[in-house]
Design a protein around this motif. Structure first.
Motif, PDB file in Angstrom:
ATOM      1  N   MET A   1       0.855  -1.191   0.000  1.00  0.00           N
ATOM      2  CA  MET A   1       0.000   0.000   0.000  1.00  0.00           C
ATOM      3  C   MET A   1       0.888   1.237   0.000  1.00  0.00           C
ATOM      4  SD  MET A   1      -3.058   1.014   2.669  1.00  0.00           S
ATOM      5  CE  MET A   1      -4.011  -0.422   2.248  1.00  0.00           C
ATOM      6  N   SER A   2       0.519   2.244  -0.792  1.00  0.00           N
ATOM      7  CA  SER A   2       1.329   3.447  -0.917  1.00  0.00           C
ATOM      8  C   SER A   2       1.247   4.292   0.341  1.00  0.00           C
ATOM      9  CB  SER A   2       0.849   4.274  -2.114  1.00  0.00           C
ATOM     10  OG  SER A   2       0.900   3.504  -3.289  1.00  0.00           O
ATOM     11  N   ALA A   3       2.356   4.968   0.640  1.00  0.00           N
ATOM     12  CA  ALA A   3       2.379   5.869   1.793  1.00  0.00           C
ATOM     13  C   ALA A   3       1.605   7.133   1.472  1.00  0.00           C
ATOM     14  CB  ALA A   3       3.832   6.216   2.135  1.00  0.00           C
ATOM     15  N   PRO A   4       0.897   7.707   2.469  1.00  0.00           N
ATOM     16  CA  PRO A   4       0.140   8.930   2.211  1.00  0.00           C
ATOM     17  C   PRO A   4       1.061  10.077   1.818  1.00  0.00           C
ATOM     18  CG  PRO A   4      -0.451   7.955   4.332  1.00  0.00           C
ATOM     19  CD  PRO A   4       0.761   7.240   3.846  1.00  0.00           C
ATOM     20  N   VAL A   5       0.580  10.943   0.937  1.00  0.00           N
ATOM     21  CA  VAL A   5       1.312  12.149   0.566  1.00  0.00           C
ATOM     22  C   VAL A   5       1.174  13.149   1.701  1.00  0.00           C
ATOM     23  CG1 VAL A   5       1.430  14.016  -1.114  1.00  0.00           C
ATOM     24  CG2 VAL A   5       0.904  11.692  -1.874  1.00  0.00           C
ATOM     25  N   ALA A   6       2.268  13.864   1.999  1.00  0.00           N
ATOM     26  CA  ALA A   6       2.306  14.737   3.167  1.00  0.00           C
ATOM     27  C   ALA A   6       1.221  15.801   3.145  1.00  0.00           C
ATOM     28  CB  ALA A   6       3.687  15.386   3.280  1.00  0.00           C
ATOM     29  N   ALA A  49      -9.355  -8.756 -12.202  1.00  0.00           N
ATOM     30  CA  ALA A  49      -9.998  -8.187 -11.010  1.00  0.00           C
ATOM     31  C   ALA A  49      -8.987  -7.996  -9.887  1.00  0.00           C
ATOM     32  CB  ALA A  49     -11.142  -9.093 -10.550  1.00  0.00           C
ATOM     33  N   ASP A  50      -8.073  -8.954  -9.718  1.00  0.00           N
ATOM     34  CA  ASP A  50      -7.045  -8.829  -8.678  1.00  0.00           C
ATOM     35  C   ASP A  50      -6.125  -7.644  -8.949  1.00  0.00           C
ATOM     36  OD1 ASP A  50      -8.092 -11.027  -7.434  1.00  0.00           O
ATOM     37  OD2 ASP A  50      -6.593 -12.442  -8.217  1.00  0.00           O
ATOM     38  N   ALA A  51      -5.800  -7.436 -10.234  1.00  0.00           N
ATOM     39  CA  ALA A  51      -4.939  -6.293 -10.584  1.00  0.00           C
ATOM     40  C   ALA A  51      -5.635  -4.976 -10.267  1.00  0.00           C
ATOM     41  CB  ALA A  51      -4.569  -6.363 -12.067  1.00  0.00           C
ATOM     42  N   GLU A  52      -6.936  -4.898 -10.562  1.00  0.00           N
ATOM     43  CA  GLU A  52      -7.674  -3.680 -10.219  1.00  0.00           C
ATOM     44  C   GLU A  52      -7.693  -3.492  -8.703  1.00  0.00           C
ATOM     45  OE1 GLU A  52      -8.259  -1.823 -12.531  1.00  0.00           O
ATOM     46  OE2 GLU A  52      -8.867  -2.904 -14.325  1.00  0.00           O
ATOM     47  N   GLY A  53      -7.727  -4.606  -7.965  1.00  0.00           N
ATOM     48  CA  GLY A  53      -7.672  -4.515  -6.506  1.00  0.00           C
ATOM     49  C   GLY A  53      -6.360  -3.940  -6.014  1.00  0.00           C
ATOM     50  N   ARG A  54      -5.249  -4.272  -6.674  1.00  0.00           N
ATOM     51  CA  ARG A  54      -3.951  -3.684  -6.290  1.00  0.00           C
ATOM     52  C   ARG A  54      -3.936  -2.182  -6.552  1.00  0.00           C
ATOM     53  NH1 ARG A  54      -2.253  -8.498  -8.783  1.00  0.00           N
ATOM     54  NH2 ARG A  54      -1.695  -7.424 -10.726  1.00  0.00           N
ATOM     55  N   HIS A  55      -4.533  -1.776  -7.657  1.00  0.00           N
ATOM     56  CA  HIS A  55      -4.617  -0.335  -7.935  1.00  0.00           C
ATOM     57  C   HIS A  55      -5.484   0.366  -6.895  1.00  0.00           C
ATOM     58  CE1 HIS A  55      -3.795  -1.205 -12.502  1.00  0.00           C
ATOM     59  NE2 HIS A  55      -2.829  -1.611 -11.706  1.00  0.00           N
ATOM     60  N   GLU A  56      -6.564  -0.287  -6.518  1.00  0.00           N
ATOM     61  CA  GLU A  56      -7.442   0.262  -5.493  1.00  0.00           C
ATOM     62  C   GLU A  56      -6.671   0.479  -4.186  1.00  0.00           C
ATOM     63  OE1 GLU A  56     -10.998  -1.544  -2.717  1.00  0.00           O
ATOM     64  OE2 GLU A  56     -10.764  -2.330  -4.756  1.00  0.00           O
ATOM     65  N   ALA A  57      -5.847  -0.500  -3.816  1.00  0.00           N
ATOM     66  CA  ALA A  57      -5.072  -0.384  -2.577  1.00  0.00           C
ATOM     67  C   ALA A  57      -4.090   0.781  -2.641  1.00  0.00           C
ATOM     68  CB  ALA A  57      -4.321  -1.690  -2.314  1.00  0.00           C
ATOM     69  N   HIS A  58      -3.570   1.069  -3.824  1.00  0.00           N
ATOM     70  CA  HIS A  58      -2.641   2.194  -3.987  1.00  0.00           C
ATOM     71  C   HIS A  58      -3.329   3.506  -3.617  1.00  0.00           C
ATOM     72  CE1 HIS A  58       0.412   4.765  -5.885  1.00  0.00           C
ATOM     73  NE2 HIS A  58      -0.583   5.406  -6.461  1.00  0.00           N
ATOM     74  N   TRP A  59      -4.559   3.695  -4.109  1.00  0.00           N
ATOM     75  CA  TRP A  59      -5.248   4.960  -3.820  1.00  0.00           C
ATOM     76  C   TRP A  59      -5.721   5.026  -2.371  1.00  0.00           C
ATOM     77  CZ3 TRP A  59      -3.590   7.880  -7.255  1.00  0.00           C
ATOM     78  CH2 TRP A  59      -3.464   7.482  -8.590  1.00  0.00           C
ATOM     79  N   GLY A  61      -4.040   3.833   0.079  1.00  0.00           N
ATOM     80  CA  GLY A  61      -2.831   4.207   0.797  1.00  0.00           C
ATOM     81  C   GLY A  61      -2.547   5.685   0.700  1.00  0.00           C
ATOM     82  N   LEU A  62      -2.690   6.258  -0.499  1.00  0.00           N
ATOM     83  CA  LEU A  62      -2.451   7.699  -0.649  1.00  0.00           C
ATOM     84  C   LEU A  62      -3.460   8.526   0.143  1.00  0.00           C
ATOM     85  CD1 LEU A  62      -1.564   8.170  -4.432  1.00  0.00           C
ATOM     86  CD2 LEU A  62      -0.021   8.230  -2.486  1.00  0.00           C
ATOM     87  N   LEU A  63      -4.685   8.020   0.233  1.00  0.00           N
ATOM     88  CA  LEU A  63      -5.721   8.738   0.976  1.00  0.00           C
ATOM     89  C   LEU A  63      -5.580   8.566   2.486  1.00  0.00           C
ATOM     90  CD1 LEU A  63      -8.722   7.846  -1.342  1.00  0.00           C
ATOM     91  CD2 LEU A  63      -7.927  10.172  -0.874  1.00  0.00           C
ATOM     92  N   GLY A  64      -4.676   7.686   2.925  1.00  0.00           N
ATOM     93  CA  GLY A  64      -4.484   7.458   4.351  1.00  0.00           C
ATOM     94  C   GLY A  64      -5.556   6.588   4.965  1.00  0.00           C
ATOM     95  N   GLY A  65      -6.155   5.727   4.157  1.00  0.00           N
ATOM     96  CA  GLY A  65      -7.216   4.853   4.638  1.00  0.00           C
ATOM     97  C   GLY A  65      -8.500   5.074   3.868  1.00  0.00           C
ATOM     98  N   GLU A  66      -9.476   4.235   4.150  1.00  0.00           N
ATOM     99  CA  GLU A  66     -10.761   4.338   3.461  1.00  0.00           C
ATOM    100  C   GLU A  66     -11.480   5.628   3.846  1.00  0.00           C
ATOM    101  OE1 GLU A  66     -13.875   2.635   1.007  1.00  0.00           O
ATOM    102  OE2 GLU A  66     -11.854   1.902   1.411  1.00  0.00           O
ATOM    103  N   PRO A  67     -11.795   6.489   2.866  1.00  0.00           N
ATOM    104  CA  PRO A  67     -12.514   7.734   3.195  1.00  0.00           C
ATOM    105  C   PRO A  67     -13.914   7.440   3.722  1.00  0.00           C
ATOM    106  CG  PRO A  67     -11.505   7.850   1.008  1.00  0.00           C
ATOM    107  CD  PRO A  67     -11.417   6.423   1.449  1.00  0.00           C
TER     108      PRO A  67
END
Length: 363
Positions: A1-6, A49-59, A61-67
């Motif tokens: 999962m990507s780290a949140p942007v500052a 579908a699994d690949a789209e799930g990895r992309h979902e996890a990236h966003w 992570g950037l959002l700092g968790g589920e909005p």
């Protein structure tokens, strides 16, 4: 999962949230399609579908968790999901192919290079799956779509040309019905001959058992069977290996049963379709298209009102068939629809003008 942007801006967060819900919706589309398939196609769709799930996890992570609040998926994605639950796989995959070709990540600074590459690969994967379905549809579908289009255009041109000469409404109606029947029979006969001739031509170049009974007697080293494969385009070494394998299999087979070589996959030609199926589809769809231009006269209209209504009905039908062909071929549906409309109405305009030029007065 990507780290949140500052310090992401509100605009960044809205964009990431939109990417998140779209990726999630696309994954659902592929899972819905996978549930209706078996074997390799199911596995491929699950991997997508699994690949789209990895992309979902990236966003996420950037959002700092589920909005807490998320936007609706884009209209295109929602439409694709709705169709995936209700329509055939070929149609949905064709739409998905167009959607994958419009990846938003090419100019997205927060998307990783791997995500950009994934989206491009997804387009090719979906394109490959859609191509399988197009091959299965090729014969009958081609006859159906082009039969309907020919019926629309040819009969519209006929009634426009006849109507412009100044004859009465009954004559226009009879001319349109005669054009419908003659055109449908002609299309069916032409399609039957075309498909049957194509199948016969392919059969004449495909597998033949003429030599099979003699295969065990061939010399393994001076193997004339290799010449057969070389004549089909194989290199000398590959042909010799194939010929040796065929002769060895023939010698090992039960001599009490006639030996038959396995048919090479390249020799299969089921994609051509059946002649009777193509002819029947061509007849029915030509007739269904050709009846539309004469509907105003069937219901008693005449003159300008009948002409305007015929043009409107045929225009709608041409847009629909053009868009369908565009979607299923992986092309832009709007462009194909407008092209179909321009061709159909252009033919009608020319024949109408000719009818005015050569118009007669019927006593």
């Amino acid at each position: 999962m990507s780290a949140p942007v500052a310090h992401p801006t509100p605009r960044d967060r809205r964009r990431w949230a939109q990417y998140l819900v779209d990726e999630r919706a696309e994954a659902r589309v592929y899972r819905n399609l996978a549930a209706r398939r078996t074997g390799e196609e199911r596995e491929i769709l699950r991997e997508l579908a699994d690949a789209e799930g990895r992309h979902e996890a990236h966003w996420v992570g950037l959002l700092g968790g589920e909005p807490k609040r998320l936007p609706q998926p884009s209209l295109d994605t929602r439409l694709l999901g709705w169709m995936a639950r209700r329509f055939g796989m070929i149609f949905v995959l064709a739409l998905a192919q167009n959607a994958e070709a419009r990846s938003p990540y090419d100019n997205e600074p927060y998307a990783t290079p791997a995500m950009v590459a994934d989206e491009k690969v997804h387009h090719e994967v979906v394109r490959g799956l859609a191509a399988r379905g197009r091959r299965r549809l090729s014969g009958t579908f081609r006859a159906a779509v082009f039969g309907a289009n020919d019926g629309l255009v040819s009969n519209l041109a006929l009634v426009m040309g006849i109507g412009a000469t100044g004859v009465g409404a009954p004559f226009v109606l009879l001319s349109g019905l005669a054009g419908l029947l003659a055109g449908a029979l002609s299309m069916a006969a032409g399609e039957f001959v075309s498909v049957r001739s194509q199948r016969e031509m392919l059969e004449s170049t495909g597998h033949s058992d003429f030599v099979d009974a003699s295969l065990p007697d061939l010399d393994l080293d001076a193997n004339e069977m290799a010449l057969v494969y070389r004549a089909r385009g194989m290199g000398a070494d590959e042909a010799l290996v194939r010929a040796r394998r065929v002769v060895e299999a023939a010698r090992a087979a039960d001599r009490s049963q006639p030996y038959r070589r396995p048919v090479d996959p390249v020799e299969e030609h089921d994609v051509v379709g059946g002649a009777w199926g193509a002819a029947t589809s061509s007849f029915l769809f030509f007739a269904s298209g050709a009846v539309i231009p004469v509907l105003p006269w069937i219901f008693g209209l005449e003159g300008v009102a009948a002409v305007v209504l015929a043009l409107a009905l045929v225009g709608i039908a041409l847009l629909a068939t053009g868009a369908m062909v565009g979607v299923l071929s992986g092309g832009p549906p709007l462009r194909r629809a407008l092209r179909q409309l321009a061709i159909g109405l252009g033919a009608a305009a020319i024949t109408y003008a000719l009818g005015l030029v050569f118009g007669v007065s019927v006593a």
